[in-house]
Enzyme design. Structure first.
Site, PDB file in Angstrom:
ATOM      1  N   ASP A 328      55.545  41.721  62.841  1.00  8.95           N
ATOM      2  CA  ASP A 328      54.900  41.989  61.397  1.00  8.95           C
ATOM      3  C   ASP A 328      56.140  42.768  60.738  1.00  8.95           C
ATOM      4  O   ASP A 328      57.065  43.368  61.200  1.00  8.95           O
ATOM      5  CB  ASP A 328      53.668  43.009  61.425  1.00  8.95           C
ATOM      6  CG  ASP A 328      52.782  42.208  62.308  1.00  8.95           C
ATOM      7  OD1 ASP A 328      52.835  40.900  62.313  1.00  8.95           O
ATOM      8  OD2 ASP A 328      51.647  42.830  62.433  1.00  8.95           O
ATOM      9  N   ASP A 606      48.050  42.827  64.368  1.00  9.96           N
ATOM     10  CA  ASP A 606      47.057  43.826  64.147  1.00  9.96           C
ATOM     11  C   ASP A 606      45.661  43.590  64.031  1.00  9.96           C
ATOM     12  O   ASP A 606      44.731  44.190  64.216  1.00  9.96           O
ATOM     13  CB  ASP A 606      47.699  44.919  63.204  1.00  9.96           C
ATOM     14  CG  ASP A 606      48.173  43.917  61.803  1.00  9.96           C
ATOM     15  OD1 ASP A 606      47.834  42.888  61.781  1.00  9.96           O
ATOM     16  OD2 ASP A 606      48.865  44.563  60.936  1.00  9.96           O
ATOM     17  N   ASP A 610      44.587  37.746  65.132  1.00  3.43           N
ATOM     18  CA  ASP A 610      45.943  37.890  65.892  1.00  3.43           C
ATOM     19  C   ASP A 610      45.632  37.819  67.555  1.00  3.43           C
ATOM     20  O   ASP A 610      46.624  37.377  68.488  1.00  3.43           O
ATOM     21  CB  ASP A 610      46.739  38.998  65.608  1.00  3.43           C
ATOM     22  CG  ASP A 610      47.190  38.929  64.217  1.00  3.43           C
ATOM     23  OD1 ASP A 610      47.499  37.905  63.608  1.00  3.43           O
ATOM     24  OD2 ASP A 610      47.551  40.236  63.461  1.00  3.43           O
TER      25      ASP A 610
HETATM   26  P1  ATP Z   1      52.605  41.711  57.861  1.00  4.43           P
HETATM   27  O1  ATP Z   1      51.795  40.386  58.582  1.00  4.43           O
HETATM   28  O2  ATP Z   1      53.847  41.828  57.895  1.00  4.43           O
HETATM   29  O3  ATP Z   1      51.599  42.846  58.197  1.00  4.43           O
HETATM   30  P2  ATP Z   1      51.327  41.575  55.185  1.00  4.43           P
HETATM   31  O4  ATP Z   1      50.766  42.908  55.508  1.00  4.43           O
HETATM   32  O5  ATP Z   1      52.260  41.537  54.215  1.00  4.43           O
HETATM   33  O6  ATP Z   1      52.365  41.194  56.370  1.00  4.43           O
HETATM   34  P3  ATP Z   1      48.957  40.418  55.034  1.00  4.43           P
HETATM   35  O7  ATP Z   1      48.056  41.532  55.202  1.00  4.43           O
HETATM   36  O8  ATP Z   1      48.407  38.933  55.436  1.00  4.43           O
HETATM   37  O9  ATP Z   1      50.115  40.361  55.427  1.00  4.43           O
HETATM   38  O10 ATP Z   1      48.797  40.381  53.337  1.00  4.43           O
HETATM   39  C1  ATP Z   1      49.143  39.079  53.051  1.00  4.43           C
HETATM   40  C2  ATP Z   1      49.331  39.037  51.614  1.00  4.43           C
HETATM   41  O11 ATP Z   1      48.025  38.891  51.018  1.00  4.43           O
HETATM   42  C3  ATP Z   1      49.951  40.009  50.701  1.00  4.43           C
HETATM   43  O12 ATP Z   1      51.346  39.636  50.469  1.00  4.43           O
HETATM   44  C4  ATP Z   1      49.257  40.476  49.542  1.00  4.43           C
HETATM   45  O13 ATP Z   1      49.689  39.600  48.352  1.00  4.43           O
HETATM   46  C5  ATP Z   1      47.878  40.081  49.882  1.00  4.43           C
HETATM   47  N1  ATP Z   1      47.172  41.292  50.294  1.00  4.43           N
HETATM   48  C6  ATP Z   1      47.527  42.124  51.257  1.00  4.43           C
HETATM   49  N2  ATP Z   1      46.592  42.921  51.255  1.00  4.43           N
HETATM   50  C7  ATP Z   1      45.798  42.818  50.339  1.00  4.43           C
HETATM   51  C8  ATP Z   1      44.342  43.552  49.715  1.00  4.43           C
HETATM   52  N3  ATP Z   1      43.824  44.597  50.464  1.00  4.43           N
HETATM   53  N4  ATP Z   1      43.912  42.992  48.716  1.00  4.43           N
HETATM   54  C9  ATP Z   1      44.285  41.943  48.088  1.00  4.43           C
HETATM   55  N5  ATP Z   1      45.395  41.123  48.517  1.00  4.43           N
HETATM   56  C10 ATP Z   1      46.191  41.679  49.530  1.00  4.43           C
END
Ligand code: ATP
Length: 871
Positions: A328, A606, A610
């Site tokens: 990630d 996480d 997953d």
């Molecule tokens: P990783 O897999 O590396 O942890 P990440 O945390 O960016 O990546 P996700 O948590 O799936 O992956 O988030 C994907 C997208 O969703 C983010 O790029 C953001 O645009 C949106 N996002 C993430 N968290 C939130 C949230 N709490 N509220 C609204 N949108 C969110």
């Protein structure tokens, strides 16, 4: 104080019965209840006491054989031999006992590290507490992937379902709601309850703790959830199996030898019996499985010290052999300490100053960001707290950053939340419905392309370009939107195409410096690192370049993956290092595609979704801090600090453990073979025995408990992360290892017979010649230890010769013991030894040195030219 009929009462009734409030308990009241009721913990399963554990060491076929031999020896009145055999048995039991204790301690410590935490409301605010500190009356917040930390009466739920297999055996998730159910409903039908230890598979909930610790349902049936599995791995099992067969073979050969010696060679039965017993005891690698287990236990501890918690022992072997790590981004490669740096609205572009989560800073140029900041603050589950002068986040750091940003723009915004759509990495947005001064409003934040899709009156092309420009700067970009909506619930269908776009927010999330170093280390070790993120392609590529991935420019998105079938994906996947806008389902396909290329894959995760990818990966790695319980349960390895550098450290430790297992084997087998074959060959050739039965027993005893164990403690060799990963299916007893064993055994035999006949030629007595031969064997074993310590490099460096305190301690012990049996008269009487003259002693050491030189040269030839290898 616990409620047993909470399922049939209304939430209000339960709150009243437990003297609790929807906003949670005060810290003082929680502390009082904790004192009165005890911690929310199940009693440990009782482990066997030390005495029984020690006795259990004797419950083993090999030990029976040895005890039988001791009994026969006693009837033949060979008291010394009997004493040594008993000593071998005892030494072996002590090693086994200590090893088990060590292993159990290592596992228990790890269990402590995996202790769950719970999000509760205390003093009216969200607080994360140790699961053991929960008390009846606490209000707990749960989301998909969490494990219920106690028995809970559901106060509020949204799309909630839980998997209750540990209690009911039913693996299909059950829908849950706050509605009371019939008082006599069976456990599985009490849909208004969440049971301790069960898994929330979807939705969110707010629950009231009704029972803790032993009073929970799981506590009452006494089912303890084992955090970690038992101590064996495929390799140890393989060796255990091998050792058993080898032992049987040795027993059969010994029987033949006995028959041959007595009936064909007409030796005295008592004498030949003792010799055969000596040979068998020396040849059987009785200590090998125990030492291998010690090696693993030490590996588990070393990894735990570096924050990598091994949940399933085979993971130690797997992580050392990985050739690809899929990781990630957020929080693993980056710090997950976010701060809003840039904002773009239809009015213009703004820069935001300020550091950390402190609500202090300025937005330039000045502008009207009131609606944007209201959305940032209200569509938010995090809270900021001033702790010891530092602002910290309770909840998601990105939401914490949005709160800090909103505070920089305008003072606190209040509105009552009525409904919410929680964030899900599959739909990539979050929405809340609030009731405040301006009436009921839905506010939403999410991935730009997703939010733009809901806002029809916006120039999509222009905003997409602006979002991409922000992403290219390495910023994490979010879009915000809102609309008025009467009614008590968010109408998800009405969101699509009905929202008003407010603007974009760009957040900085700097890479972890140690991740940059760890990626370089992995690349040197032939391990390719791939980033799999839910973030925007532009952001992902920018971060990939900053942290030094091999091929940061080529980005494959989730949509690209969806377009490819499995075969096409397998063809393309190897060369791509950045995967963006992926959902958890893509991770599973990526693991499969990489594996179909023959790669051994470590995958991090996480979220609850997953779990399948973590299970499928060769080494599933879950985040200890932000990871859900579901992910941790599916994983082989848990990172206590969520840090990529910890994975690299685990790879190094995994390789070290594997090396040490091989070292233990490659020291033990030639030692056993050498000791026994010397005698067997002499018997078959009808020669005088170069070592007596009791001497063989003695060597076996003294070296097995010292030299044999030392290799388990070996530190990593310097090149552990400078060579390519081993093949996952490479057999432990590789051709190379078998060759080494044969070569060293042959040298042992030649050296022992050489020294023995040299002594006879010089006119020494048989007893002195035997004493010299016995000492030669021990000296060879010591030298062999030094050769094997550096299996992959040269043994003639200062670092290699300085060795470790463990090595010197065991060598000192062995040397002292050998001097004692050679020169102390009482021991001479027992073992039939004679004092060795200085000149002959030097010959023995000289033979050892020559052996060292030969084996070292052979190793260098096998490893390849000395000059081309980095030292
Ligand atoms: P990783 O897999 O590396 O942890 P990440 O945390 O960016 O990546 P996700 O948590 O799936 O992956 O988030 C994907 C997208 O969703 C983010 O790029 C953001 O645009 C949106 N996002 C993430 N968290 C939130 C949230 N709490 N509220 C609204 N949108 C969110």
């Amino acid at each position: 104080m616990h409620l047993t009929d909470a399922h049939s009462r209304t939430p209000e009734d339960c709150l009243a019965a437990l003297d609790a409030a929807p906003s949670g308990l005060t810290s003082a009241e929680a502390a009082r209840r904790l004192d009165a009721l005890g911690p929310n913990r199940l009693p440990e399963t009782r482990t066997r006491g030390p005495a029984r554990r020690f006795l259990a060491q004797f419950d083993n076929v090999l030990i029976y054989v040895l005890l039988g031999a001791a009994a026969v020896t006693a009837t033949l009145q060979h008291w010394v031999d009997m004493g040594v055999i008993i000593a071998v048995v005892l030494a072996n039991a002590v090693i086994g006992f200590v090893q088990e204790g060590k292993a159990e301690a290592a596992m228990a410590a790890i269990r402590g590290m995996l202790a769950p935490r719970a999000a509760t409301l205390r003093d009216g605010a969200r607080a994360s507490v140790d699961g053991a500190d929960l008390v009846p009356g606490d209000v707990v917040l749960l989301e998909a992937g969490d494990k219920a930390p106690a028995d809970l009466r559901i106060l509020e739920a949204r799309g909630l379902a839980a998997q209750e297999a540990i209690l009911t055996g039913e693996s299909v998730p059950v829908d849950k709601t706050p509605e009371p159910v019939a008082a006599d409903a069976p456990l599985g039908d009490r849909r208004s309850m969440l049971w301790s230890g069960t898994l929330v598979t979807q939705g969110t909930a707010r629950g009231l703790v009704t029972a803790t610790g032993e009073t929970t349902e799981i506590g009452r049936i006494g089912g303890l959830l084992a955090g970690v599995e038992t101590l064996s791995t495929p390799l140890v099992a393989q060796m255990d199996h091998f050792a058993r067969w080898l032992s049987l073979l040795i027993l059969a050969v010994s029987a033949l030898l006995l028959i041959y010696g007595h009936f064909v060679d007409h030796r005295d039965f008592g004498e030949i019996f003792m010799v055969v017993v000596g040979v068998a005891v020396a040849a059987i690698p009785e200590g090998l499985p125990a030492v291998m287990t010690i090696t693993l236990a030490i590996g588990v501890q070393a990894m735990a010290r570096r924050n990598a918690i091994v949940r399933r022992l085979p993971a130690i072997e797997a992580i050392g052999s990985v050739s690809v790590i899929c990781t990630d981004k957020t929080g693993t490669l980056t710090r997950n300490e976010m701060v809003v740096a840039a904002v773009e609205t239809p009015e213009g572009a703004f820069e935001v100053s300020g550091e950390g989560y402190a609500p202090e800073g300025a937005v330039t140029p000045a502008g009207d960001l009131a609606r944007l900041s209201a959305a940032a603050a209200l569509c938010n589950d995090a809270a900021l707290r001033l702790r010891d002068g530092v602002w910290t986040v309770e909840g998601d750091p990105m939401e914490g950053a949005l709160r800090a940003f909103a505070a920089k723009v305008s003072p606190e915004i209040t509105a009552r939340r009525i409904d919410a759509v929680p964030f899900d990495s599959r739909h990539r947005f979050m929405a809340v419905l609030t009731d405040g001064e301006e009436g009921r409003v839905v506010r939403l934040k999410g991935a730009p392309e997703r939010v733009l899709g809901m806002c029809p009156d916006t120039d999509h092309a222009a905003w997409t370009a602006r979002a991409e420009a922000m992403a290219r700067r390495g910023l994490r970009v979010l879009a915000l939107a809102e609309r008025a909506q009467p009614g008590p619930r968010i109408d998800e269908a009405a969101l699509e195409g009905g929202m008003v776009f407010l603007g974009l927010v760009g957040l900085i999330d700097p890479p972890r410096p140690e991740a940059v170093a760890a990626i370089a280390e992995c690349r040197a070790a032939g391990v390719r690192v791939k980033m799999i993120t839910g973030d925007h392609a532009g952001t992902a590529a920018a971060i990939a370049a900053q942290i030094g991935l091999e091929n940061p420019a080529r980005v494959m998105t989730g949509a690209d993956i969806d377009r490819l079938d499995d075969a096409a994906l397998a063809l393309q996947v190897a060369g791509v290092d950045v995967f963006a806008r992926t959902s958890p389902e893509h991770k599973l396909r990526l693991v499969a595609a990489l594996q179909s290329n023959g790669l051994s894959v470590a995958m991090t995760g996480d979220g609850v979704n997953d779990a399948p990818a973590l299970k499928r990966a060769d080494a599933g790695v879950a985040m200890g801090l932000k990871g859900s319980e579901a992910a941790k349960e599916a994983a082989d390895l848990v990172l206590a600090d969520d840090n990529f550098a910890t994975i690299a450290a685990a790879v190094r430790e995994g390789r070290t453990v594997y090396d040490n297992l091989r070292k233990v084997i490659s020291w033990t087998l030639p030692t056993n073979a050498g000791e026994s074959l010397v005698v067997v060959l002499a018997l078959l050739a009808g020669l005088a025995l170069p070592v007596t039965a009791v001497q063989i027993l003695w060597i076996n005893l003294i070296t097995a408990v010292t030299l044999g164990v030392a290799l388990a403690f070996e530190p990593s060799e310097p090149d552990a992360m400078a060579r390519p990963p081993r093949r996952r299916d490479a057999p432990l007893l590789s051709a190379e290892l078998v060759w080494r064993v044969a070569f060293v055994t042959a040298l042992f035999i030649a050296a022992v017979f050489g020294v023995f006949s040299h002594a006879i030629d010089r006119g020494h007595s048989l007893a002195l010649a035997q004493t010299m031969a016995m000492n030669t064997l021990v000296v060879l074993e010591v030298f062999n230890l030094f050769v094997i310590r550096n299996m992959h490099g040269t043994s003639l460096t200062w670092r290699a010769l300085r060795a470790t305190p463990v090595v010197w301690a065991v060598v000192a012990t062995v040397v002292a013991a050998q001097f004692a049996v050679t020169y102390l008269p009482p021991l001479q009487a027992l073992l039939g030894t004679r004092p060795v003259p200085l000149a002959d002693g030097l010959v023995i050491v000289g033979v050892g040195a020559a052996f060292f030189a030969i084996v070292e040269i052979e190793k260098q030839i096998r490893l390849g030219p000395l000059l081309t290898r980095p030292s």
